[in-house]
Design a protein around this motif. Structure first.
Motif, PDB file in Angstrom:
ATOM      1  N   GLU A   1       0.823  -1.212   0.000  1.00 28.41           N
ATOM      2  CA  GLU A   1       0.000   0.000   0.000  1.00 28.41           C
ATOM      3  C   GLU A   1       0.854   1.258   0.000  1.00 28.41           C
ATOM      4  O   GLU A   1       0.435   2.307  -0.512  1.00 28.41           O
ATOM      5  CB  GLU A   1      -0.931  -0.017   1.215  1.00 28.41           C
ATOM      6  CG  GLU A   1      -1.987  -1.106   1.145  1.00 28.41           C
ATOM      7  CD  GLU A   1      -2.615  -1.423   2.489  1.00 28.41           C
ATOM      8  OE1 GLU A   1      -2.266  -0.737   3.486  1.00 28.41           O
ATOM      9  OE2 GLU A   1      -3.436  -2.365   2.544  1.00 28.41           O
ATOM     10  N   ALA A   2       2.082   1.164   0.515  1.00 27.75           N
ATOM     11  CA  ALA A   2       2.999   2.311   0.536  1.00 27.75           C
ATOM     12  C   ALA A   2       3.664   2.543  -0.814  1.00 27.75           C
ATOM     13  O   ALA A   2       4.350   3.555  -0.988  1.00 27.75           O
ATOM     14  CB  ALA A   2       4.069   2.106   1.603  1.00 27.75           C
ATOM     15  N   GLY A   3       3.489   1.610  -1.752  1.00 25.87           N
ATOM     16  CA  GLY A   3       4.012   1.813  -3.095  1.00 25.87           C
ATOM     17  C   GLY A   3       5.157   0.911  -3.501  1.00 25.87           C
ATOM     18  O   GLY A   3       5.662   1.036  -4.621  1.00 25.87           O
ATOM     19  N   ALA A   4       5.593   0.009  -2.620  1.00 27.36           N
ATOM     20  CA  ALA A   4       6.623  -0.950  -3.027  1.00 27.36           C
ATOM     21  C   ALA A   4       6.063  -1.808  -4.159  1.00 27.36           C
ATOM     22  O   ALA A   4       4.951  -2.326  -4.048  1.00 27.36           O
ATOM     23  CB  ALA A   4       7.037  -1.820  -1.857  1.00 27.36           C
ATOM     24  N   GLN A   5       6.823  -1.958  -5.227  1.00 28.72           N
ATOM     25  CA  GLN A   5       6.309  -2.680  -6.388  1.00 28.72           C
ATOM     26  C   GLN A   5       6.543  -4.176  -6.315  1.00 28.72           C
ATOM     27  O   GLN A   5       5.961  -4.946  -7.076  1.00 28.72           O
ATOM     28  CB  GLN A   5       6.880  -2.089  -7.672  1.00 28.72           C
ATOM     29  CG  GLN A   5       6.381  -0.676  -7.915  1.00 28.72           C
ATOM     30  CD  GLN A   5       6.654  -0.178  -9.313  1.00 28.72           C
ATOM     31  OE1 GLN A   5       6.777  -0.937 -10.261  1.00 28.72           O
ATOM     32  NE2 GLN A   5       6.761   1.126  -9.448  1.00 28.72           N
ATOM     33  N   ASN A   6       7.420  -4.602  -5.424  1.00 29.34           N
ATOM     34  CA  ASN A   6       7.562  -6.022  -5.125  1.00 29.34           C
ATOM     35  C   ASN A   6       7.710  -6.165  -3.619  1.00 29.34           C
ATOM     36  O   ASN A   6       8.492  -5.448  -2.996  1.00 29.34           O
ATOM     37  CB  ASN A   6       8.788  -6.620  -5.817  1.00 29.34           C
ATOM     38  CG  ASN A   6       8.839  -8.130  -5.687  1.00 29.34           C
ATOM     39  OD1 ASN A   6       8.278  -8.851  -6.520  1.00 29.34           O
ATOM     40  ND2 ASN A   6       9.488  -8.642  -4.658  1.00 29.34           N
ATOM     41  N   VAL A   7       6.957  -7.071  -3.028  1.00 25.61           N
ATOM     42  CA  VAL A   7       7.041  -7.332  -1.595  1.00 25.61           C
ATOM     43  C   VAL A   7       7.240  -8.833  -1.411  1.00 25.61           C
ATOM     44  O   VAL A   7       6.391  -9.629  -1.804  1.00 25.61           O
ATOM     45  CB  VAL A   7       5.783  -6.869  -0.840  1.00 25.61           C
ATOM     46  CG1 VAL A   7       5.912  -7.197   0.645  1.00 25.61           C
ATOM     47  CG2 VAL A   7       5.543  -5.375  -1.044  1.00 25.61           C
ATOM     48  N   THR A   8       8.381  -9.192  -0.827  1.00 28.62           N
ATOM     49  CA  THR A   8       8.719 -10.597  -0.620  1.00 28.62           C
ATOM     50  C   THR A   8       8.662 -10.917   0.871  1.00 28.62           C
ATOM     51  O   THR A   8       9.245 -10.208   1.685  1.00 28.62           O
ATOM     52  CB  THR A   8      10.131 -10.890  -1.155  1.00 28.62           C
ATOM     53  OG1 THR A   8      10.144 -10.662  -2.580  1.00 28.62           O
ATOM     54  CG2 THR A   8      10.541 -12.326  -0.886  1.00 28.62           C
ATOM     55  N   PHE A   9       7.981 -11.993   1.203  1.00 30.21           N
ATOM     56  CA  PHE A   9       7.882 -12.460   2.586  1.00 30.21           C
ATOM     57  C   PHE A   9       8.464 -13.870   2.663  1.00 30.21           C
ATOM     58  O   PHE A   9       8.581 -14.575   1.666  1.00 30.21           O
ATOM     59  CB  PHE A   9       6.432 -12.450   3.075  1.00 30.21           C
ATOM     60  CG  PHE A   9       5.499 -13.301   2.243  1.00 30.21           C
ATOM     61  CD1 PHE A   9       5.275 -14.640   2.577  1.00 30.21           C
ATOM     62  CD2 PHE A   9       4.837 -12.771   1.136  1.00 30.21           C
ATOM     63  CE1 PHE A   9       4.428 -15.432   1.814  1.00 30.21           C
ATOM     64  CE2 PHE A   9       3.979 -13.565   0.370  1.00 30.21           C
ATOM     65  CZ  PHE A   9       3.772 -14.893   0.710  1.00 30.21           C
ATOM     66  N   HIS A  10       8.822 -14.293   3.871  1.00 28.07           N
ATOM     67  CA  HIS A  10       9.443 -15.597   4.050  1.00 28.07           C
ATOM     68  C   HIS A  10       8.412 -16.697   4.284  1.00 28.07           C
ATOM     69  O   HIS A  10       7.480 -16.538   5.072  1.00 28.07           O
ATOM     70  CB  HIS A  10      10.444 -15.563   5.201  1.00 28.07           C
ATOM     71  CG  HIS A  10      11.822 -15.217   4.747  1.00 28.07           C
ATOM     72  ND1 HIS A  10      12.768 -16.169   4.439  1.00 28.07           N
ATOM     73  CD2 HIS A  10      12.394 -14.016   4.482  1.00 28.07           C
ATOM     74  CE1 HIS A  10      13.877 -15.574   4.034  1.00 28.07           C
ATOM     75  NE2 HIS A  10      13.681 -14.257   4.055  1.00 28.07           N
TER      76      HIS A  10
END
Length: 219
Positions: free
Chosen positions: A79-88
């Motif tokens: 929602e903050a604008g990161a275009q890729n978000v990777t989680f473990h």
């Protein structure tokens, strides 16, 4: 999409992050490591800083969440604008639901695996994600040596993606340098996180291009 280089700001000067991002304007992504001091033994930065980095970065922001409870916190980064978000995979309670939430928020969803975590239990999840991150060091600190023992896992990840007929990127993170990137590319990686190899070089832009050329030649 071919070879992509994602310089990690973990090796940048934290007092001058806007200018440090400008040094890698020719890269494909800016890799931002978020660590909470619990999932990994290090503490870096959080959502308010990432939100501001998104606003000033000349390239898309690639957030790697090394945190507990990513199901709770990860959507905020999208929602903050990161275009890729990777989680473990090791810390997500409901990875499919989380990946879908990230995509609904407009981000690409990435699934990360520690060096000792096998690919095989997560093959069925590949249609739900846009990228699989194979850690090539133990997560938590920059500057660690590349773990060649992870290369067979990179190969298996690429083979699984190919067998499923999916357009899922395979990212490697840890110890990537001119001495190691060709091996990672040959194994099937196409997105490369490099911290000290870029920010420790006299010319960060030239370092990005050198890494890109080496990886492209090895693919």
């Amino acid at each position: 999409m071919g070879v992509q280089i994602s310089p990690s700001i973990l090796s940048a000067d934290f007092a001058n992050l806007e200018s440090e991002l400008a040094r890698v304007a020719g890269a494909d992504w800016a890799h931002v490591d978020v660590m909470d001091g619990h999932f990994v033994p290090n503490l870096t930065l959080g959502l308010p800083v990432v939100e501001r980095l998104v606003q000033v970065s000349p390239v898309p922001v690639d957030v790697h969440l090394m945190i507990e409870e990513p199901d709770r916190w990860a959507p905020g980064y999208a929602e903050a604008g990161a275009q890729n978000v990777t989680f473990h995979a090791e810390s997500a309670a409901a990875p499919v639901r989380l990946a879908r939430e990230l995509r609904r928020a407009g981000a690409r969803a990435g699934l990360a695996l520690k060096p000792a975590t096998p690919v095989e239990p997560f093959v069925d999840l590949l249609p739900e994600v846009d990228m699989l991150l194979v850690m090539t060091v133990e997560p938590g600190f920059g500057g660690q040596p590349f773990l060649d023992v992870c290369l067979p896992k990179v190969r298996r990840a690429r083979e699984a993606v190919r067998a499923a007929g999916l357009d899922v990127w395979v990212q490697v993170d840890g110890g990537i340098s001119p001495a190691t990137i060709e091996r990672a590319a040959e194994a099937g990686a196409d997105v490369f996180v490099a911290g000290s190899a870029v920010y420790g070089a006299p010319d960060a832009a030239a370092a990005v291009e050198e890494l890109r050329a080496l990886a492209a030649a090895a693919c």
